[in-house]
Scaffold this motif. Structure first.
Motif, PDB file in Angstrom:
ATOM      1  N   LEU A   6       0.817  -1.211   0.000  1.00  0.00           N
ATOM      2  CA  LEU A   6       0.000   0.000   0.000  1.00  0.00           C
ATOM      3  C   LEU A   6       0.852   1.263   0.000  1.00  0.00           C
ATOM      4  O   LEU A   6       1.918   1.293   0.603  1.00  0.00           O
ATOM      5  CB  LEU A   6      -0.911  -0.006   1.224  1.00  0.00           C
ATOM      6  CG  LEU A   6      -1.773  -1.265   1.368  1.00  0.00           C
ATOM      7  CD1 LEU A   6      -2.497  -1.260   2.693  1.00  0.00           C
ATOM      8  CD2 LEU A   6      -2.752  -1.376   0.228  1.00  0.00           C
ATOM      9  N   GLU A   7       0.373   2.270  -0.681  1.00  0.00           N
ATOM     10  CA  GLU A   7       1.047   3.575  -0.726  1.00  0.00           C
ATOM     11  C   GLU A   7       0.379   4.487   0.286  1.00  0.00           C
ATOM     12  O   GLU A   7      -0.510   5.257  -0.047  1.00  0.00           O
ATOM     13  CB  GLU A   7       0.958   4.141  -2.141  1.00  0.00           C
ATOM     14  CG  GLU A   7       1.648   3.265  -3.168  1.00  0.00           C
ATOM     15  CD  GLU A   7       1.413   3.734  -4.594  1.00  0.00           C
ATOM     16  OE1 GLU A   7       0.749   4.768  -4.804  1.00  0.00           O
ATOM     17  OE2 GLU A   7       1.886   3.043  -5.505  1.00  0.00           O
ATOM     18  N   LEU A   8       0.790   4.359   1.535  1.00  0.00           N
ATOM     19  CA  LEU A   8       0.191   5.112   2.639  1.00  0.00           C
ATOM     20  C   LEU A   8       1.272   5.781   3.465  1.00  0.00           C
ATOM     21  O   LEU A   8       2.403   5.326   3.496  1.00  0.00           O
ATOM     22  CB  LEU A   8      -0.571   4.169   3.578  1.00  0.00           C
ATOM     23  CG  LEU A   8      -1.732   3.393   3.010  1.00  0.00           C
ATOM     24  CD1 LEU A   8      -2.207   2.379   4.033  1.00  0.00           C
ATOM     25  CD2 LEU A   8      -2.853   4.329   2.657  1.00  0.00           C
ATOM     26  N   GLU A   9       0.895   6.829   4.151  1.00  0.00           N
ATOM     27  CA  GLU A   9       1.783   7.444   5.123  1.00  0.00           C
ATOM     28  C   GLU A   9       0.988   7.745   6.377  1.00  0.00           C
ATOM     29  O   GLU A   9      -0.063   8.367   6.315  1.00  0.00           O
ATOM     30  CB  GLU A   9       2.408   8.727   4.563  1.00  0.00           C
ATOM     31  CG  GLU A   9       3.439   8.455   3.493  1.00  0.00           C
ATOM     32  CD  GLU A   9       4.214   9.703   3.120  1.00  0.00           C
ATOM     33  OE1 GLU A   9       4.370  10.594   3.980  1.00  0.00           O
ATOM     34  OE2 GLU A   9       4.646   9.771   1.970  1.00  0.00           O
ATOM     35  N   GLY A  10       1.471   7.271   7.518  1.00  0.00           N
ATOM     36  CA  GLY A  10       0.871   7.614   8.786  1.00  0.00           C
ATOM     37  C   GLY A  10      -0.366   6.829   9.183  1.00  0.00           C
ATOM     38  O   GLY A  10      -0.984   7.131  10.189  1.00  0.00           O
ATOM     39  N   MET A  43       1.441  -3.125   4.261  1.00  0.00           N
ATOM     40  CA  MET A  43       1.007  -4.246   3.432  1.00  0.00           C
ATOM     41  C   MET A  43      -0.291  -4.812   3.987  1.00  0.00           C
ATOM     42  O   MET A  43      -0.606  -4.623   5.158  1.00  0.00           O
ATOM     43  CB  MET A  43       2.083  -5.323   3.371  1.00  0.00           C
ATOM     44  CG  MET A  43       3.373  -4.815   2.747  1.00  0.00           C
ATOM     45  SD  MET A  43       4.568  -6.108   2.452  1.00  0.00           S
ATOM     46  CE  MET A  43       3.840  -6.868   1.008  1.00  0.00           C
ATOM     47  N   ALA A  44      -1.027  -5.519   3.128  1.00  0.00           N
ATOM     48  CA  ALA A  44      -2.292  -6.123   3.544  1.00  0.00           C
ATOM     49  C   ALA A  44      -2.525  -7.402   2.747  1.00  0.00           C
ATOM     50  O   ALA A  44      -1.948  -7.597   1.676  1.00  0.00           O
ATOM     51  CB  ALA A  44      -3.438  -5.147   3.307  1.00  0.00           C
ATOM     52  N   VAL A  45      -3.401  -8.256   3.265  1.00  0.00           N
ATOM     53  CA  VAL A  45      -3.791  -9.503   2.612  1.00  0.00           C
ATOM     54  C   VAL A  45      -5.307  -9.507   2.498  1.00  0.00           C
ATOM     55  O   VAL A  45      -6.010  -9.158   3.447  1.00  0.00           O
ATOM     56  CB  VAL A  45      -3.319 -10.725   3.427  1.00  0.00           C
ATOM     57  CG1 VAL A  45      -3.781 -12.026   2.791  1.00  0.00           C
ATOM     58  CG2 VAL A  45      -1.806 -10.720   3.565  1.00  0.00           C
ATOM     59  N   ALA A  54      -3.278 -10.838 -10.523  1.00  0.00           N
ATOM     60  CA  ALA A  54      -1.967 -10.918 -11.182  1.00  0.00           C
ATOM     61  C   ALA A  54      -0.980  -9.922 -10.586  1.00  0.00           C
ATOM     62  O   ALA A  54      -1.372  -8.861 -10.092  1.00  0.00           O
ATOM     63  CB  ALA A  54      -2.130 -10.650 -12.677  1.00  0.00           C
ATOM     64  N   ASP A  55       0.301 -10.266 -10.643  1.00  0.00           N
ATOM     65  CA  ASP A  55       1.354  -9.340 -10.222  1.00  0.00           C
ATOM     66  C   ASP A  55       1.228  -8.030 -10.979  1.00  0.00           C
ATOM     67  O   ASP A  55       0.973  -8.021 -12.184  1.00  0.00           O
ATOM     68  CB  ASP A  55       2.743  -9.922 -10.501  1.00  0.00           C
ATOM     69  CG  ASP A  55       3.165 -10.951  -9.472  1.00  0.00           C
ATOM     70  OD1 ASP A  55       2.509 -11.070  -8.433  1.00  0.00           O
ATOM     71  OD2 ASP A  55       4.168 -11.635  -9.724  1.00  0.00           O
ATOM     72  N   GLY A  56       1.370  -6.935 -10.273  1.00  0.00           N
ATOM     73  CA  GLY A  56       1.327  -5.620 -10.903  1.00  0.00           C
ATOM     74  C   GLY A  56      -0.061  -5.024 -11.036  1.00  0.00           C
ATOM     75  O   GLY A  56      -0.201  -3.873 -11.433  1.00  0.00           O
ATOM     76  N   GLN A  57      -1.091  -5.796 -10.725  1.00  0.00           N
ATOM     77  CA  GLN A  57      -2.472  -5.279 -10.803  1.00  0.00           C
ATOM     78  C   GLN A  57      -2.641  -4.150  -9.784  1.00  0.00           C
ATOM     79  O   GLN A  57      -2.264  -4.296  -8.637  1.00  0.00           O
ATOM     80  CB  GLN A  57      -3.466  -6.392 -10.498  1.00  0.00           C
ATOM     81  CG  GLN A  57      -4.910  -5.946 -10.431  1.00  0.00           C
ATOM     82  CD  GLN A  57      -5.450  -5.497 -11.764  1.00  0.00           C
ATOM     83  OE1 GLN A  57      -5.366  -6.214 -12.739  1.00  0.00           O
ATOM     84  NE2 GLN A  57      -5.976  -4.297 -11.816  1.00  0.00           N
ATOM     85  N   ARG A  58      -3.191  -3.042 -10.204  1.00  0.00           N
ATOM     86  CA  ARG A  58      -3.414  -1.913  -9.294  1.00  0.00           C
ATOM     87  C   ARG A  58      -4.833  -1.985  -8.751  1.00  0.00           C
ATOM     88  O   ARG A  58      -5.789  -2.057  -9.509  1.00  0.00           O
ATOM     89  CB  ARG A  58      -3.159  -0.595 -10.010  1.00  0.00           C
ATOM     90  CG  ARG A  58      -1.683  -0.490 -10.393  1.00  0.00           C
ATOM     91  CD  ARG A  58      -1.191   0.883 -10.672  1.00  0.00           C
ATOM     92  NE  ARG A  58      -1.452   1.896  -9.703  1.00  0.00           N
ATOM     93  CZ  ARG A  58      -0.643   2.237  -8.678  1.00  0.00           C
ATOM     94  NH1 ARG A  58       0.451   1.569  -8.481  1.00  0.00           N
ATOM     95  NH2 ARG A  58      -0.965   3.217  -7.877  1.00  0.00           N
ATOM     96  N   LEU A  59      -4.929  -1.994  -7.441  1.00  0.00           N
ATOM     97  CA  LEU A  59      -6.203  -2.003  -6.736  1.00  0.00           C
ATOM     98  C   LEU A  59      -6.191  -0.889  -5.714  1.00  0.00           C
ATOM     99  O   LEU A  59      -5.142  -0.315  -5.426  1.00  0.00           O
ATOM    100  CB  LEU A  59      -6.401  -3.353  -6.028  1.00  0.00           C
ATOM    101  CG  LEU A  59      -6.423  -4.582  -6.930  1.00  0.00           C
ATOM    102  CD1 LEU A  59      -6.309  -5.852  -6.098  1.00  0.00           C
ATOM    103  CD2 LEU A  59      -7.682  -4.608  -7.775  1.00  0.00           C
ATOM    104  N   GLU A  60      -7.346  -0.579  -5.163  1.00  0.00           N
ATOM    105  CA  GLU A  60      -7.452   0.437  -4.127  1.00  0.00           C
ATOM    106  C   GLU A  60      -8.013  -0.196  -2.864  1.00  0.00           C
ATOM    107  O   GLU A  60      -8.757  -1.165  -2.931  1.00  0.00           O
ATOM    108  CB  GLU A  60      -8.387   1.555  -4.572  1.00  0.00           C
ATOM    109  CG  GLU A  60      -7.916   2.284  -5.806  1.00  0.00           C
ATOM    110  CD  GLU A  60      -8.955   3.266  -6.327  1.00  0.00           C
ATOM    111  OE1 GLU A  60     -10.095   3.269  -5.812  1.00  0.00           O
ATOM    112  OE2 GLU A  60      -8.637   4.005  -7.255  1.00  0.00           O
ATOM    113  N   VAL A  61      -7.655   0.347  -1.726  1.00  0.00           N
ATOM    114  CA  VAL A  61      -8.197  -0.081  -0.445  1.00  0.00           C
ATOM    115  C   VAL A  61      -8.815   1.145   0.218  1.00  0.00           C
ATOM    116  O   VAL A  61      -8.156   2.173   0.372  1.00  0.00           O
ATOM    117  CB  VAL A  61      -7.101  -0.686   0.457  1.00  0.00           C
ATOM    118  CG1 VAL A  61      -7.673  -1.049   1.806  1.00  0.00           C
ATOM    119  CG2 VAL A  61      -6.469  -1.905  -0.208  1.00  0.00           C
TER     120      VAL A  61
END
Length: 65
Positions: A6-10, A43-45, A54-61
């Motif tokens: 994940l691209e998160l900060e804080g 990171m998350a599961v 697939a590897d490289g698939q972009r998803l949002e959380v």
């Protein structure tokens, strides 16, 4: 089941956040997650349809709405 970096900060995921693709919920919610010190990222599961796993698939959380 996929592992997401994940691209998160804080903030980290806590549990049950929605996994989205193109703005729509695509499967099961986050099962587990937190800060991974070995990669210095959050990171998350969770579960998504096989076609989106697939590897490289972009998803949002969705975190905190």
């Amino acid at each position: 089941m996929v592992t997401l970096t994940l691209e998160l900060e804080g903030i980290d995921v806590s549990n049950d956040e929605a996994i989205l693709h193109e703005g729509a919920a695509v499967g099961y919610y986050i099962l587990s997650g937190g800060f991974a010190h070995h990669v210095v990222r959050s990171m998350a599961v969770g579960y998504v349809p096989a076609a989106l796993g697939a590897d490289g698939q972009r998803l949002e959380v969705e975190i905190l709405g």
